[in-house]
Scaffold this motif. Structure first.
Motif: not given
Length: 346
Positions: A36, A40, A239, A241, A270-271, A324-325, A341
């Motif tokens: 991602g 971002m 970044v 996950i 992410n995620r 955190r996303v 985001v």
């Protein structure tokens, strides 16, 4: 067929979504492929431009996913993609950049022959082989042009996947050495040619002709190295996950960046399978679907996988700002989702 009444989805209230970002002049996103980074970078650039900051987002990833994310066909040259805000974008195509930079000694481009991809050409023989990563070198020079562009107050870089990024970061040192070698060779050849011309009565050219370009480019490489190492000017953001391989890649990238002396200010996870409300209160989270960790067995298993990966990532997190996303049910494309985001990154 009977019509089905579908209640329209409420649009995000732009007044509550933060505009602007707290970041230095250069923001670089790096990490494993598919985590991602492009999302971002796009969200950061959009938020930056919304407060009036002239912002360029540039991708060095050959996948060209920046165009998909913005839903706009982004060219290789810096182009304004929004009229209402000063947002510019460019996607560097390494192969195209390499073609543009063909033709060395005597040409305008200081890199020319260094970037040739012939393994057995005369310049390759003199230099001990073709320069590794010719396409990355071409991308680096293009990136340098964007970083030096006075039109932009902030440049956000979506880097290629980890392996390509590390080669890109190695290029300043490698190219510094190669440029120095080229300068030495040019001086030797110039002396040889002056001697030949003298034997046959030819006029001597200026021995420094063409050397200024190489000197200038060498200095730009050194400037880039200093900029990347200065936390007041650059924030390299990793970044990842919450999966084991991504944690491994992130640790590797952090170690390599540390070797290069490049500080990492932020790590973005992410995620993550959590409610948007747990991340930001700037957006109405009720309109977003969330994983049902109480009744969905699949969600429970994925959550356990993520928790295990996050426990392993404690070393990655130590000493960094963590953002955190959440994992969204919808694909993150277009400005509305990018603003969500951006709220998570605020």
């Amino acid at each position: 067929m009977a019509e089905i009444d579908v209640e329209p989805v409420e649009r995000i209230d732009e007044d509550v979504v933060p505009a602007g970002i707290d970041a230095p002049e250069y923001v670089l996103y790096g990490g494993k492929g598919g985590v991602g980074k492009t999302t971002m970078a796009a969200a950061t650039a959009l938020a930056s431009a919304r407060d009036g900051t002239r912002t360029l987002v540039v991708s060095t990833d050959p996948a060209h996913s920046l165009s998909d994310t913005f839903e706009y066909d982004i060219p290789s040259e810096a182009t304004r993609i929004r009229e209402e805000i000063p947002l510019y974008a460019a996607e560097i195509d390494p192969d195209v950049a390499l073609e543009e930079q063909a033709g060395m000694l005597g040409g305008e481009n200081p890199l020319g022959g260094m970037l040739g991809d012939e393994d057995d050409g005369p310049m390759a023989s003199l230099l001990g082989g073709a320069m590794p990563g010719a396409d990355e070198a071409a991308a680096m020079q293009k990136l340098l042009e964007f970083l030096d562009d006075e039109r932009f107050e902030r440049v956000v870089v979506d880097t290629a996947p980890t392996g390509h990024t590390l080669r890109l970061l190695e290029l300043p040192e490698l190219m510094d050495t190669m440029v120095g070698r080229m300068m030495s060779l040019r001086q030797r050849f110039q002396g040889m040619m002056d001697g030949v011309k003298g034997m046959f009565g030819g006029g001597a050219d200026d021995p420094e002709e063409g050397m200024d370009d190489l000197d200038a480019f060498k200095e730009r490489i050194q400037d880039l190295r200093r900029t990347l190492r200065d936390p007041s000017k650059t924030d390299f953001r990793v970044v990842m996950i919450p999966e084991e391989m991504s944690v491994f890649e992130s640790k590797r990238l952090l170690a390599q960046l540390d070797e290069f002396g490049i500080p990492v200010g932020t790590v973005i996870v992410n995620r993550v399978m959590e409610n948007l409300a747990d991340v930001t209160d700037s957006v109405d989270s009720s309109r977003f679907a969330t994983p049902n960790l109480e009744e969905c067995e699949f969600c429970q298993q994925r959550w356990e996988v993520q928790q295990g990966a996050l426990r392993e990532a404690q070393d990655v997190f130590r000493g960094h700002t963590i953002k955190r996303v959440p994992l969204f049910a919808d694909e993150v494309r277009g400005e509305e989702m990018l603003r969500v985001v951006a709220a998570c990154l605020d």
